[in-house]
Design a protein around this motif. Structure first.
Motif: not given
Ligand SMILES: Nc1ncnc2c1ncn2[C@@H]1O[C@H](COP(=O)(O)OP(=O)(O)OP(=O)(O)O)[C@@H](O)[C@H]1O
Ligand SMILES: [Mg+2]
Lengths: 241, 355
Positions: A75, A79, A85-87, A94, A98-99, A101-103, A146-147, B2, B5, B13, B185-187, B190, B195
């Motif tokens: 948290q 990084y 590394a993107l969608y 978006e 997305f990222f 909402s992971l935090f 994003i970082a 999460r 999400a 996608q 793609t490394g996602t 990432r 967390p």
């Protein structure tokens, strides 16, 4: 002292290849800490260990007093990987959402952070575009945004300014300075650009898995008896041959 | 949260990727329809021609009634069959019956043989032991149907397996390649620097792709039953339950195997290794006749259990109690694959040291 990151006697190997050997570092709070060194030196491997994406075979990595890898510390760590590394099917916004909402961020914070991060990297007008349709530099900028998304204590940026034009590069660095000075953030960057290395408070010169030298940019130039960091880089490189 | 999400992102996608959606939802219907037309069309397209030598009227009438064109002859030999373009000839000589078949298409010949045999057996039953017509020679034993009826086609037996196969195949392919793309793609890497927990990643993936698997399953089953009119003796709910479980197996297996592939091409290479053998063991070919060790291999294939349950419900009218064993095995497969997935994700982030 207020240590943010502490690396002690860290070693790492991939198969038979020793990638890092007996690395010792301390990074203090509110510093911009730079890693320089030739390609393949082990910079990326080292910063991945700080994030906890790689584990040390030997030695320990502590971040904010906690031994890594540690899920909860993530948290506090933003990084930015060396390769984007993107969608690509999703739009810039978006991706950010997305990222975000992971935090741990509430709805309001989320909105603010997305707006702030996009503004910082000049992507606000392109947020509705798909990331796949971004130029190389735009992708890089989105990765940087994003970082920053969760407002972390520590920023770990692996070659953040590759493919970014000088004007934007300057404004990103100004923002990094502001984050350091006003918000007391710790920023760790790897770079191949010597004028960026010059802007760091502290530098570590990595080569073949070892930290050959560290200190402020001025200390390094003095230590090697040269005028520029570029020469330090070349000297340090030549020595170990 | 999460997980939500993650699910939302996967849905977004997928919806953006129209081609993949089409592959998932339209391709199975297309192939199923095609096979339906192929298997059902062949029967009535051309009336088989049968030469009849010395055949009594009741027999020729019965044959004609069964859509066989009966042409009377005085004499018959192989040349006549070829020159007159007959599919075969039924010959009665001195109380002995024989059937001469052209046999250019063995399947058609077999069908003709069976048809004639059935008709004569039927007549035999009707007439009892009438000495005037000794038909016992040409007719096989009286045919009785345990499942299905005289109208059953091969497709009715095949279709439950096909439905299971499509669900398995497409879900396997799409989820496997989906996660593989995340790896290349490394996602994924990432993602693991946030967390999020490994369990959350797996759950998110299973649910996200699972939603599409559910939709696909429902579409395929409804289409097969309502549009193609495939026989469904048992409950459609049981069919859905079996297919959903199978989709979960495919999903978790696809995600797992994508760990061992480093490109989409390598993922496709798993098809002949993992998918095709399952088809062989799913009951399209009778397992009873196979060697013992082959039958043992069948027991480790998820599709074997799903096909068994599907055939049971759709063709034999089994209820939930009859398929529970198959379902439990499928559940076991899902748990094993999910467990292996969580382990496989360690590659990206070692388990937290503090705790
Ligand atoms: N996953 C891996 N498996 C095997 N070897 C690896 C792996 N990752 C890195 N290496 C090796 O470790 C060494 C250090 O790589 P690393 O990416 O840390 O270099 P770097 O200093 O970041 O280089 P660059 O400046 O080009 O980004 C290289 O020799 C590389 O081949
Ligand atoms: Mg690197």
């Amino acid at each position: 002292m207020d240590h943010t990151v502490r690396v002690e006697q860290v070693g790492k190997r991939y198969g038979n290849k020793i990638v890092l050997e007996k690395v010792d570092l301390t990074i203090e709070r509110g510093q911009i800490y730079g890693f320089i060194g030739p390609s393949g030196a082990g910079k990326t491997t080292l910063v991945k260990m700080l994030v906890g994406m790689e584990t040390a075979d030997e030695g320990t990595v502590t971040v904010l007093g906690k031994k890594m890898p540690n899920l909860r510390m993530l948290q506090e760590i933003g990084y930015m990987a060396q390769s984007d590394a993107l969608y690509t099917e999703l739009t810039g916004e978006e991706n950010l959402r997305f990222f975000a909402s992971l935090f741990k961020l509430n709805k309001e914070e989320q909105k603010q952070r997305i707006a702030y991060a996009a503004e910082l990297v000049n992507l606000t007008p392109d947020l509705a575009k798909k990331a796949g349709a971004y130029s190389g530099g735009m992708k890089r900028r989105l990765s940087l945004a994003i970082a920053l998304i969760q407002n972390p204590q520590i920023l770990i940026l692996d070659e953040p300014t590759v493919g970014i034009d000088p004007e934007l590069r300057l404004s990103i660095w100004n923002e990094l300075f502001r984050l350091k000075n006003e918000e007391g953030k710790t920023i760790i960057v790897t770079t191949h650009v010597m004028d960026e290395a010059d802007r760091c408070d502290y530098l570590a010169m990595v080569r073949e898995g070892r930290v050959l030298a560290n200190g402020t940019p001025r200390q390094l130039t003095e230590q090697y008896g040269v005028n520029t960091l570029e020469e330090v880089f070349l000297r340090a490189g030549g020595k170990s041959k | 949260m999460r997980i939500n999400a993650l699910i939302q992102r996967i849905c977004l996608q997928m919806i953006r990727d129209k081609r993949t959606l089409a592959l998932l939802f339209v391709a199975p219907l297309l192939i199923l329809s095609l096979m339906y037309v192929m298997f059902n069309g062949s029967g009535d397209a051309v009336k088989p021609k049968l030469g009849a030598v010395n055949v009594p009227a009741p027999v020729s009438q019965a044959l004609a009634h069964a859509d066989i064109e009966v042409i009377p002859y005085h004499d018959m030999d192989k040349e006549t069959i070829v020159s007159d373009k007959l599919d075969g000839a039924l010959i009665s000589k001195d109380g002995h019956w024989s059937l001469l078949l052209e046999n250019v298409d063995p399947t058609a010949a077999k069908a003709m043989q069976m048809k004639v045999g059935q008709i004569m057996a039927g007549l035999l039953l009707q007439n009892g032991q009438q000495g005037s017509m000794d038909l016992s020679q040409a007719s096989s034993l009286p045919v009785e149907y345990v499942y299905g009826n005289a109208d059953s086609t091969f497709f009715d037996v095949l279709s439950p397996i096909l439905i299971g196969f499509f669900v398995f195949f497409f879900v396997f392919l799409i989820s496997g390649i989906g996660l593989l793309r995340e790896r290349t793609t490394g996602t994924l890497e990432r993602l693991m620097s946030t967390p999020i927990r490994r369990g959350e990643v797996i759950t998110g993936y299973l649910t996200g792709y699972g939603l599409f698997a559910v939709i696909q399953t429902v579409i395929v089953v409804l289409f097969a039953v309502n549009v193609l009119d495939i026989s469904l003796v048992g409950s459609i709910w049981n069919v859905l339950v079996i297919n959903l479980l199978l989709a979960l197996v495919a999903l978790s297996l696809g995600i797992l195997l994508s760990t061992f592939a480093s490109s989409e091409f390598q993922m496709v290479q798993f098809i002949p290794v993992v998918v095709v053998p399952q088809v062989f063991f799913s009951g399209i070919f009778a397992l009873d006749g196979m060697a013992e060790w082959l039958q043992t291999i069948a027991r480790i294939m998820p599709l074997y259990y799903a096909a068994d349950a599907l055939k049971g419900v759709m063709y034999k009218g089994y209820g939930f109690g009859d398929i529970i064993g198959d379902l439990l095995v499928l559940v076991l497969f899902v748990f094993v694959f999910i467990g292996l997935n969580v382990i496989a994700l360690k590659k990206y982030r070692k388990p937290s040291a503090s705790k």
